[in-house]
Design a protein around this motif. Structure first.
Motif, mmCIF file in Angstrom:
data_model
loop_
_atom_site.group_PDB
_atom_site.id
_atom_site.type_symbol
_atom_site.label_atom_id
_atom_site.label_comp_id
_atom_site.label_asym_id
_atom_site.label_seq_id
_atom_site.Cartn_x
_atom_site.Cartn_y
_atom_site.Cartn_z
ATOM 1 N N ASN A 124 44.789 46.235 34.829
ATOM 2 C CA ASN A 124 45.469 47.132 35.391
ATOM 3 C C ASN A 124 46.161 46.587 36.835
ATOM 4 O OD1 ASN A 124 45.632 49.135 33.672
ATOM 5 N ND2 ASN A 124 44.162 50.409 34.594
ATOM 6 N N ALA A 125 45.831 45.165 37.132
ATOM 7 C CA ALA A 125 46.114 44.974 38.568
ATOM 8 C C ALA A 125 46.674 43.453 38.224
ATOM 9 C CB ALA A 125 45.094 45.019 39.420
ATOM 10 N N GLU A 126 47.704 43.051 37.583
ATOM 11 C CA GLU A 126 47.864 41.620 37.544
ATOM 12 C C GLU A 126 48.419 41.101 38.975
ATOM 13 O OE1 GLU A 126 49.215 39.835 33.829
ATOM 14 O OE2 GLU A 126 51.121 39.592 34.937
ATOM 15 N N ALA A 127 49.111 41.764 39.682
ATOM 16 C CA ALA A 127 49.765 41.320 40.979
ATOM 17 C C ALA A 127 48.510 41.041 41.801
ATOM 18 C CB ALA A 127 50.758 42.467 41.556
ATOM 19 N N ARG A 128 47.544 42.108 41.859
ATOM 20 C CA ARG A 128 46.331 41.738 42.626
ATOM 21 C C ARG A 128 45.784 40.386 42.282
ATOM 22 N NH1 ARG A 128 41.041 46.004 43.717
ATOM 23 N NH2 ARG A 128 40.233 44.850 45.598
ATOM 24 N N PHE A 129 45.712 40.516 41.011
ATOM 25 C CA PHE A 129 44.979 38.933 40.473
ATOM 26 C C PHE A 129 45.819 37.805 41.115
ATOM 27 C CE2 PHE A 129 44.846 35.760 37.297
ATOM 28 C CZ PHE A 129 43.667 35.187 37.318
ATOM 29 N N ARG A 130 47.160 37.874 40.750
ATOM 30 C CA ARG A 130 47.803 36.898 41.641
ATOM 31 C C ARG A 130 47.679 36.385 43.042
ATOM 32 N NH1 ARG A 130 53.008 33.952 40.212
ATOM 33 N NH2 ARG A 130 53.385 35.172 38.166
ATOM 34 N N LYS A 131 47.650 37.643 43.788
ATOM 35 C CA LYS A 131 47.794 37.713 45.020
ATOM 36 C C LYS A 131 46.389 36.915 45.686
ATOM 37 C CE LYS A 131 48.688 40.452 49.228
ATOM 38 N NZ LYS A 131 47.464 41.074 49.648
ATOM 39 N N GLY A 132 45.296 37.722 44.939
ATOM 40 C CA GLY A 132 43.785 37.317 45.453
ATOM 41 C C GLY A 132 43.427 36.159 45.193
ATOM 42 N N TYR A 133 43.858 35.461 43.975
ATOM 43 C CA TYR A 133 43.390 34.195 43.370
ATOM 44 C C TYR A 133 44.411 33.030 43.440
ATOM 45 C CZ TYR A 133 39.607 37.371 41.986
ATOM 46 O OH TYR A 133 38.440 38.311 42.133
ATOM 47 N N LEU A 134 45.459 33.318 43.069
ATOM 48 C CA LEU A 134 46.330 32.269 42.858
ATOM 49 C C LEU A 134 47.635 31.913 43.687
ATOM 50 C CD1 LEU A 134 47.170 33.600 39.010
ATOM 51 C CD2 LEU A 134 45.418 31.976 39.630
ATOM 52 N N ASP A 135 47.843 32.918 44.459
ATOM 53 C CA ASP A 135 48.982 32.571 45.556
ATOM 54 C C ASP A 135 48.648 31.714 46.611
ATOM 55 O OD1 ASP A 135 50.730 33.995 44.105
ATOM 56 O OD2 ASP A 135 50.879 35.680 45.450
ATOM 57 N N HIS A 136 47.515 31.719 47.256
ATOM 58 C CA HIS A 136 47.022 30.751 48.162
ATOM 59 C C HIS A 136 47.205 29.391 48.161
ATOM 60 C CE1 HIS A 136 44.443 30.746 51.958
ATOM 61 N NE2 HIS A 136 45.277 29.877 52.090
ATOM 62 N N PHE A 137 46.732 28.889 47.009
ATOM 63 C CA PHE A 137 46.904 27.369 46.569
ATOM 64 C C PHE A 137 47.709 27.234 45.314
ATOM 65 C CE2 PHE A 137 42.851 27.791 49.224
ATOM 66 C CZ PHE A 137 43.167 27.206 50.252
ATOM 67 N N PRO A 138 48.784 27.034 45.267
ATOM 68 C CA PRO A 138 49.734 27.189 44.002
ATOM 69 C C PRO A 138 48.951 26.192 43.111
ATOM 70 C CG PRO A 138 51.215 27.398 45.868
ATOM 71 C CD PRO A 138 49.727 27.297 46.524
ATOM 72 N N GLY A 139 48.961 26.433 41.804
ATOM 73 C CA GLY A 139 48.209 25.483 40.922
ATOM 74 C C GLY A 139 46.622 25.636 40.882
ATOM 75 N N PHE A 140 46.047 26.443 41.663
ATOM 76 C CA PHE A 140 44.568 26.559 41.736
ATOM 77 C C PHE A 140 44.183 28.008 41.771
ATOM 78 C CE2 PHE A 140 45.538 22.525 43.867
ATOM 79 C CZ PHE A 140 44.563 21.605 43.261
ATOM 80 N N TYR A 141 42.833 28.145 41.377
ATOM 81 C CA TYR A 141 42.413 29.405 41.299
ATOM 82 C C TYR A 141 41.430 29.316 42.491
ATOM 83 C CZ TYR A 141 38.400 32.497 40.734
ATOM 84 O OH TYR A 141 37.455 33.577 40.631
ATOM 85 N N GLU A 142 41.471 30.199 43.491
ATOM 86 C CA GLU A 142 40.685 30.257 44.772
ATOM 87 C C GLU A 142 39.420 31.066 44.596
ATOM 88 O OE1 GLU A 142 42.977 32.428 47.856
ATOM 89 O OE2 GLU A 142 41.349 31.646 49.444
ATOM 90 N N THR A 143 38.448 30.321 44.733
ATOM 91 C CA THR A 143 36.957 30.868 44.454
ATOM 92 C C THR A 143 36.595 32.082 45.529
ATOM 93 O OG1 THR A 143 35.651 29.345 45.667
ATOM 94 C CG2 THR A 143 36.152 28.831 43.309
ATOM 95 N N GLY A 144 37.258 31.734 46.984
ATOM 96 C CA GLY A 144 36.621 32.670 47.790
ATOM 97 C C GLY A 144 35.507 32.294 48.506
ATOM 98 N N ASP A 145 34.890 30.938 48.101
ATOM 99 C CA ASP A 145 33.842 30.184 48.686
ATOM 100 C C ASP A 145 34.326 29.121 49.460
ATOM 101 O OD1 ASP A 145 31.634 31.995 47.877
ATOM 102 O OD2 ASP A 145 31.994 31.024 45.883
ATOM 103 N N ALA A 146 33.700 28.925 50.653
ATOM 104 C CA ALA A 146 33.693 27.526 51.482
ATOM 105 C C ALA A 146 32.663 26.692 51.274
ATOM 106 C CB ALA A 146 34.080 27.915 53.021
ATOM 107 N N GLY A 147 32.838 25.489 51.035
ATOM 108 C CA GLY A 147 31.803 24.297 50.768
ATOM 109 C C GLY A 147 32.435 22.926 51.046
ATOM 110 N N TYR A 148 31.709 22.030 50.535
ATOM 111 C CA TYR A 148 32.223 20.490 50.406
ATOM 112 C C TYR A 148 31.452 19.653 49.243
ATOM 113 C CZ TYR A 148 27.671 19.830 52.951
ATOM 114 O OH TYR A 148 26.396 19.856 53.116
ATOM 115 N N ARG A 149 31.954 18.626 49.123
ATOM 116 C CA ARG A 149 31.348 17.628 48.059
ATOM 117 C C ARG A 149 30.584 16.686 48.855
ATOM 118 N NH1 ARG A 149 35.820 16.634 44.029
ATOM 119 N NH2 ARG A 149 36.999 16.346 45.781
#
Ligand code: COA
Ligand code: AMP
Length: 630
Positions: free
Chosen positions: A457-482
């Motif tokens: 019931n929340a496609e816009a929230r999905f897009r805003k929360g996970y997809l919009d910040h980095f187009p083409g990526f899923y944003e995990t909400g975690d910070a880290g490094y390799r």
């Protein structure tokens, strides 16, 4: 095939790779192709297939001659019972429950909320839904009635299946009264509720709404498995976001069957017939993926443990279970091992048990601290493997895949990306960062099968929360490094989510509750480091002008309020009244600076701070509460 070969094979031909993995699943109609990208950035997998989740988790094993193998071991130190259910019995029980639900009109696409403790009936309820193509939504027992009500209103279930009670050490959790309170608050009305009565507390049933678990199934014809489309939601699982409104993670059926089955062999190194134990709760994603579906799809025996790592009765509880049931692989959160280590630092209790069946310990749910990993390795003498994932993904984004040949363990790292995940560390502008540099951890789209295609019931929230910040990526909400060799290091969340004893909680949700206190003008909740639970929440309250009430009394009321509205699982036990909150000139509360002060970490005065003196006041309030520790 080694990890490197496997990952390379996936990267060279992702769709072909997943089509090959899909061969391990029984299809009613096999998929014609793997990926459906027509609605990118919303992706689907195996969308034109027909399949049934319960068939794959239960019936096919009976048909293949595994009917007498134990499917579920319920080991319950809190009730002093151990119960074994074979695959044949499970099939019979699930088919009958599904038949009774179907007779009352539950069918494909209907939602069913399940509110049950760690009893096999919870798994049976999940599988009965899967059998009918109904979409279950399990709610964790440690949440209070308003949280349950919010989930009922969002999922709008046709039926609710609940137990009369749960058992926590030293107290009964009154599930049925909590359900009644939630239904009194919710706008949505289910057609009926099914109540599993436990002997520890028998609940009063509401005539016309509540049905008894046993009576309701009397005479019901067993239901067959109903084929559903590959992209049909198997379940919705709510998780914490940045606000009080939980996010309904949708899990598509075919993707989760294919991916979970693959992980059982490749990540956990399990062979069908062996015993797998995920010491978590059915209310969390670990419970969905690795108490219920993963082990059963793969033909393993799953252990359902109704107890704690310590106190039920002691810090040897895990060792007893491993020995008694010949557990091959244990999966739990680091906090459980911290609790055991605190009570038995020298590991004296470990040596009283035969743990020769155990091949590996997997940890997830929070950052695994090196001390805990080293202690567990020393006590158990098996690989201790950290792996990283989220409710959203349903299975490991990064791991050290035991079944593909263990890579050298690097303490502090949850391993390397699993096939399906092209993991990148990005700067604020979305540019990939070189090894060693901290950034936002993101996954290049599409995410693999079994991960969330959207939020309920929340496609816009999905897009805003996970997809919009980095187009083409899923944003995990975690910070880290390799590092140079591709091992990932997950360091912190980039949002207001905190992790308390492996439980994901929203500080924003707690702030919403605190703000509703009549004397509170403004508030902030931060996560502070805790030696047992990883993090615990701590609240700051600014009172309304002129409020002359006792501060300790108000803080105690605030603690009670969060327990009543969110639940005991929030573990909100510390609050302080302060005059003012530190803010930037634009009004943003400086939560991360406050958290650094509380943890005794080095911090820099934010250039944009409105009034630096407030941080001294915060430091004083923290010292009163005993922070920084030590
Ligand atoms: N139903 C009702 N209440 C519950 C509950 C449930 N299913 N699970 C926990 N609670 C309550 C607890 O009773 C406790 O209440 P209290 O404040 O009255 O004591 C509160 O929620 C906090 O619980 P918890 O975080 O579990 O803390 P604890 O002090 O009881 O136990 C550990 C600490 C480390 C032993 C415990 O957190 C643990 O076993 N963690 C394992 C990690 C895990 O399962 N993670 C899941 C993701 S893998
Ligand atoms: P949940 O959705 O409840 O499983 O919580 C997922 C979050 O827990 C992740 O986004 C991380 O912040 C954290 N997490 C899970 N596993 C790990 C891990 N192995 N190392 C560090 N953090 C983890």
């Amino acid at each position: 095939m080694s990890y490197a070969e496997t990952y390379a094979a996936w990267a060279a031909d992702p769709e072909g790779w997943w089509m090959r993995a899909a061969r391990a699943i029984d299809w009613v109609r096999p998929p014609s192709r793997a990926l459906w990208a027509g609605r990118a950035p919303f992706y689907e997998w195996f969308a034109d297939a027909e399949v049934n989740g319960c068939w794959n988790a239960v019936d096919r094993h009976v048909r293949a001659g595994r009917g007498s193998q134990t499917a579920v071991i319920h080991d319950s130190p809190v009730t002093g019972t151990i119960r074994r259910i074979s695959y044949a019995e499970l099939q019979e029980r699930v088919a009958r429950l599904a038949g009774a639900l179907a007779a009352r009109g539950v069918g494909v696409g209907d939602r069913v909320v399940i509110y049950m403790p760690m009893v096999p009936e919870a798994l049976e309820a999940m599988l009965a839904c899967a059998r009918l193509g109904a979409i279950h939504s399990v709610v964790f027992g440690g949440f209070a009635a308003p949280e349950l009500a919010a989930r009922i209103d969002d999922a709008t279930p046709k039926a609710i299946i609940a137990a009369s009670c749960g058992i926590e050490p030293g107290r009964i959790v009154h599930y049925k009264p909590l359900l009644d309170a939630a239904l009194a608050q919710a706008r949505h009305r289910p057609a009926f509720c099914v109540i599993f009565q436990r002997e520890q507390e028998v609940a009063r049933l509401t005539p016309g709404r509540d049905l008894d678990w046993h009576a309701f199934q009397f005479g019901a014809a067993p239901a067959p498995c109903v084929p559903v489309a590959g992209n049909h939601p198997a379940y919705i699982l709510y998780t914490s976001g940045t606000t009080g409104q939980p996010k309904g993670v949708v899990r598509p059926t075919a993707g989760h069957l294919v991916a979970l089955n693959w992980t059982m062999g490749a990540v956990y190194g399990m062979k069908p017939g062996e015993v797998f134990w995920a010491a978590s709760d059915v209310g969390w994603v670990v419970g969905h993926s690795y108490i219920c579906y993963g082990p059963l799809i793969h033909g393993n025996t799953t252990v359902m443990y109704e107890g704690k790592p310590v106190g039920t009765p002691d810090a040897a509880a895990f060792w007893r279970v491993i020995e008694a049931h010949r557990v091959a692989c244990l999966f739990t959160a680091p906090t459980a091992f911290r609790a055991i280590k605190r009570e038995d630092p020298g590991g004296a209790l470990v040596r009283h048990h035969d743990l020769s069946s155990l091949r590996a310990l997997f940890l997830a749910g929070e950052r695994a601290d090196p001390d805990t990993i080293r202690w567990a390795e020393a006590q158990l003498g098996v690989p201790v493997i950290d792996h990283w994932w989220q409710t959203e993904t349903g299975w490991a984004i990064a791991a050290n895949p035991l079944g593909l040949g263990l890579l050298p363990v690097r303490v502090g790292s949850p391993g390397v990306p699993m096939p399906g995940y092209d993991v990148q560390v990005l700067d604020e502008g979305g540019h990939p960062l070189p090894p060693g540099q901290l950034g936002a951890v993101a996954v290049r789209l599409p995410l693999p099968p079994g991960t969330l295609p959207t939020l309920w019931n929340a496609e816009a929230r999905f897009r805003k929360g996970y997809l919009d910040h980095f187009p083409g990526f899923y944003e995990t909400g975690d910070a880290g490094y390799r590092d140079e060799d591709g091992y990932l290091y997950i360091m912190a969340r980039t949002d207001d989510v905190i992790n308390v004893a492996g439980h994901r909680l929203s500080t924003g949700a707690m702030e919403e509750v605190l703000a509703s206190h009549p004397d509170v003008a403004e508030c902030a909740v931060i996560g502070v480091a805790d030696p047992l639970k990883g993090q615990v929440p701590l609240g700051f309250l600014c009172l309304n002008k002129g409020c002359a009430r006792d501060h300790a009394e108000i803080a105690a009321e605030a603690v009670r309020l969060v327990r009543d509205r969110i639940g005991p699982v929030a573990d909100f036990k510390r609050a302080a009244v302060v005059e003012r909150l530190p803010k930037t000139r634009s009004g943003k509360i400086l939560r991360s600076t406050m958290a650094k002060i509380a943890d005794g970490e080095p911090w820099k005065m934010p250039a944009t701070i409105d009034d630096p003196a407030i941080l001294d006041e915060i430091g004083a309030a923290l010292r009163q509460l005993g922070y920084p520790r030590g």
